[in-house]
Design a protein around this motif. Sequence first.
Motif, PDB file in Angstrom:
ATOM      1  N   PRO A 364      15.349 -21.238  -0.676  1.00 60.40           N
ATOM      2  CA  PRO A 364      14.123 -22.034  -0.854  1.00 60.40           C
ATOM      3  C   PRO A 364      13.407 -21.619  -2.136  1.00 60.40           C
ATOM      4  CG  PRO A 364      13.706 -20.247   0.681  1.00 60.40           C
ATOM      5  CD  PRO A 364      15.165 -20.127   0.279  1.00 60.40           C
ATOM      6  N   ASP A 365      12.971 -22.564  -2.885  1.00 62.51           N
ATOM      7  CA  ASP A 365      12.223 -22.303  -4.112  1.00 62.51           C
ATOM      8  C   ASP A 365      11.292 -23.482  -4.331  1.00 62.51           C
ATOM      9  OD1 ASP A 365      11.357 -22.046  -6.838  1.00 62.51           O
ATOM     10  OD2 ASP A 365      13.045 -20.693  -7.195  1.00 62.51           O
ATOM     11  N   ARG A 366      10.004 -23.194  -4.429  1.00 62.44           N
ATOM     12  CA  ARG A 366       9.007 -24.253  -4.522  1.00 62.44           C
ATOM     13  C   ARG A 366       9.273 -25.206  -5.681  1.00 62.44           C
ATOM     14  NH1 ARG A 366       3.833 -24.760  -2.431  1.00 62.44           N
ATOM     15  NH2 ARG A 366       2.520 -26.267  -3.531  1.00 62.44           N
ATOM     16  N   VAL A 367       9.869 -24.692  -6.764  1.00 62.33           N
ATOM     17  CA  VAL A 367      10.076 -25.511  -7.949  1.00 62.33           C
ATOM     18  C   VAL A 367      11.058 -26.652  -7.696  1.00 62.33           C
ATOM     19  CG1 VAL A 367      12.032 -24.268  -8.988  1.00 62.33           C
ATOM     20  CG2 VAL A 367      10.301 -25.308 -10.469  1.00 62.33           C
ATOM     21  N   ARG A 368      11.802 -26.598  -6.580  1.00 65.17           N
ATOM     22  CA  ARG A 368      12.782 -27.637  -6.277  1.00 65.17           C
ATOM     23  C   ARG A 368      12.156 -28.930  -5.743  1.00 65.17           C
ATOM     24  NH1 ARG A 368      18.177 -26.266  -5.496  1.00 65.17           N
ATOM     25  NH2 ARG A 368      18.329 -27.825  -3.842  1.00 65.17           N
ATOM     26  N   SER A 369      10.947 -28.871  -5.201  1.00 61.89           N
ATOM     27  CA  SER A 369      10.416 -30.006  -4.440  1.00 61.89           C
ATOM     28  C   SER A 369      10.279 -31.270  -5.274  1.00 61.89           C
ATOM     29  CB  SER A 369       9.068 -29.633  -3.812  1.00 61.89           C
ATOM     30  OG  SER A 369       9.239 -28.573  -2.892  1.00 61.89           O
ATOM     31  N   ARG A 370       9.540 -31.236  -6.373  1.00 59.55           N
ATOM     32  CA  ARG A 370       9.364 -32.442  -7.196  1.00 59.55           C
ATOM     33  C   ARG A 370      10.702 -32.934  -7.741  1.00 59.55           C
ATOM     34  NH1 ARG A 370       5.910 -35.296 -11.033  1.00 59.55           N
ATOM     35  NH2 ARG A 370       4.081 -34.245 -10.228  1.00 59.55           N
ATOM     36  N   PRO A 371      11.523 -32.069  -8.346  1.00 58.88           N
ATOM     37  CA  PRO A 371      12.802 -32.567  -8.857  1.00 58.88           C
ATOM     38  C   PRO A 371      13.671 -33.226  -7.794  1.00 58.88           C
ATOM     39  CG  PRO A 371      12.331 -30.410  -9.774  1.00 58.88           C
ATOM     40  CD  PRO A 371      11.309 -30.656  -8.716  1.00 58.88           C
TER      41      PRO A 371
END
Length: 615
Positions: A364-371
């Motif tokens: 899990p990595d927050r930076v993945r959500s928008r992409p």
Amino acid sequence: MAELSDETDGDLLAGVVAGAFGLYETGGRPILDRLVDLLSARRLLLVLDACEHLVGPCAAVVTALLDGVPGIRIMVTSRQELGLPAEVVLPVEPFPVPPPEAADLAGYDAMSLFLDRATAVAPGLRTDERALMAVARLCRRLDGMPLAIELAASHMRGLSATQLADRFENRFGPPSGGVGLLLRHTLHAATGWSHELCTPAERLLWARLSVFAGTFGAESARGACEDGRLPGVPEVLDALAAKSVVTRVGDRYRLLDTIRDYGRDRLDELGETDLTIRRHRDHYLSAARRMSARWSGPDQIAWADWAYGELRDIRAALDRCLASGDPRTALELAGALRVLWCHLGLVREGRRYLDRALAAVAAPDRVRSRPLWVAAHLAVVQGDMSLARARAEECLESARYHGDTEAEAEAHLRLAATDMLAGDLEGARERVLRGAAGLRRTGTESPGVLLVPLLLAGIATFGGDLDEAVEILRETRRRCEARGELCQRAMADYVLSLALFSRRELTAAAAAARAALETKWRLRDTVGSVLAIGQLARIAAGAGDGLRAAWLLGAARRIWITFGLPGQGVDSVFELREAAAARAATLIGEAAFTRAFEEGSAAHFDAAVAYALRD
């Protein structure tokens, strides 16, 4: 002709010019006054060669001669203008070179110069297609620089054009057989001469500008290069342009490859390469965030022009992040560039960058959500519904884990799109309402705000509730116009055309489709454009014009394949086109349909759009 490159003392310049006429300093009257007297009754052309290092003294000499010698004309070669009222500036650019895709290599001065000089030293020079393509490659490598081309051609004795081109693959790399050494020396000497004439600030900016891959604006130069050591970048940039180190391209700038390579060497010597690359990356990440946040407003044309103008450097920033082991920043940048991928036509490219970056950043990595929701959107556009659903569902999971309400809402809207295009209209409506509720909770102007009514209108259209669809779309169009928004307004026009066509209001449907096409093509949104062209084909078939319908269907197919790769999951869209094709073939016959379809397929994109926009 007076050669001035070796003179460094401005006080002696008039004497050098006078020496070209056999007139020398003897004391008494100033040499410039004596020169004016000597030439006053003559008609002549005087060439002053290489004046950029003595602009002030040269301007004084030129002014005195023009005032005192009525019959004189003066030609000055310089990397910097003299700034005189009577001055007429003729920029001398490198020769145009054949682009890689050029089929006809004749008519390029760079090619003609090379072949002329090469034939003089190698009378049996081969000029078949392979040799000419090698010459074209060589001319591109040399930036069309006449001196470099002449030097390269002089070494054709005993070499084929292909062999010579291969030796110049790395322009400033290790010399090979003496040829590369000579070229390197010549180009470095010529470039080094310009470098020595620059101020320390100009030299530093030159070095830092070498990180740019394409043309750039003054604001980008400032964002990537300005700091405490180098304030006032726009002014220094103008000074470099005045000295012909930087080339103006309209209101933008660029470095020739040779100039860039020299600057890159200086940047390495300064130990600033990594720092400047990071600043370059951060500038484009910040700009991409601003574009995404401000997109749904009146500046869409300006943002579109900016994005395409800076595209080579956007790509460079992404590629450097991925190559240097910084995939999180690459993923953040790729997600922030959602306008470029989703609304400005670069669907395939966006998906490729997002897929690479997502593969390199583990969950899990927050930076993945928008992409993830941006990637889901692109997969919907391409018709890859299984991937679209997988990306959107993963986005939901990531967004819930990290408490990202906006990303969760955007994921619901992309799942709604997959449901709608798969025919599950009730499921799609439920997803839209959940997404809309999430967006309201954020209290922000999220990208999905204007997508909600478009999806509801699409669901109503496909469900046969045409009056509701038209009402929603006309209200959406009014909202878009009130805020100066063009992109979603054009999509509203497209969906409105679908609804009006289903109500058999063909004239109004055609007007709406043309309005959508005009805006989408101006924004370079090829996907939106091809959807509008396909709709105009349906309308033509419905109006009984089989030839126009067939032509437009061919053009739409060509554009779709070229820019988007036709997917297999958008059944509803392709069924509409298939129905239009069948109707057109019935109207004019299979043979005529095939001919018109092939003509449309062969048309240039601009010509296809121009044809589609005709009443």
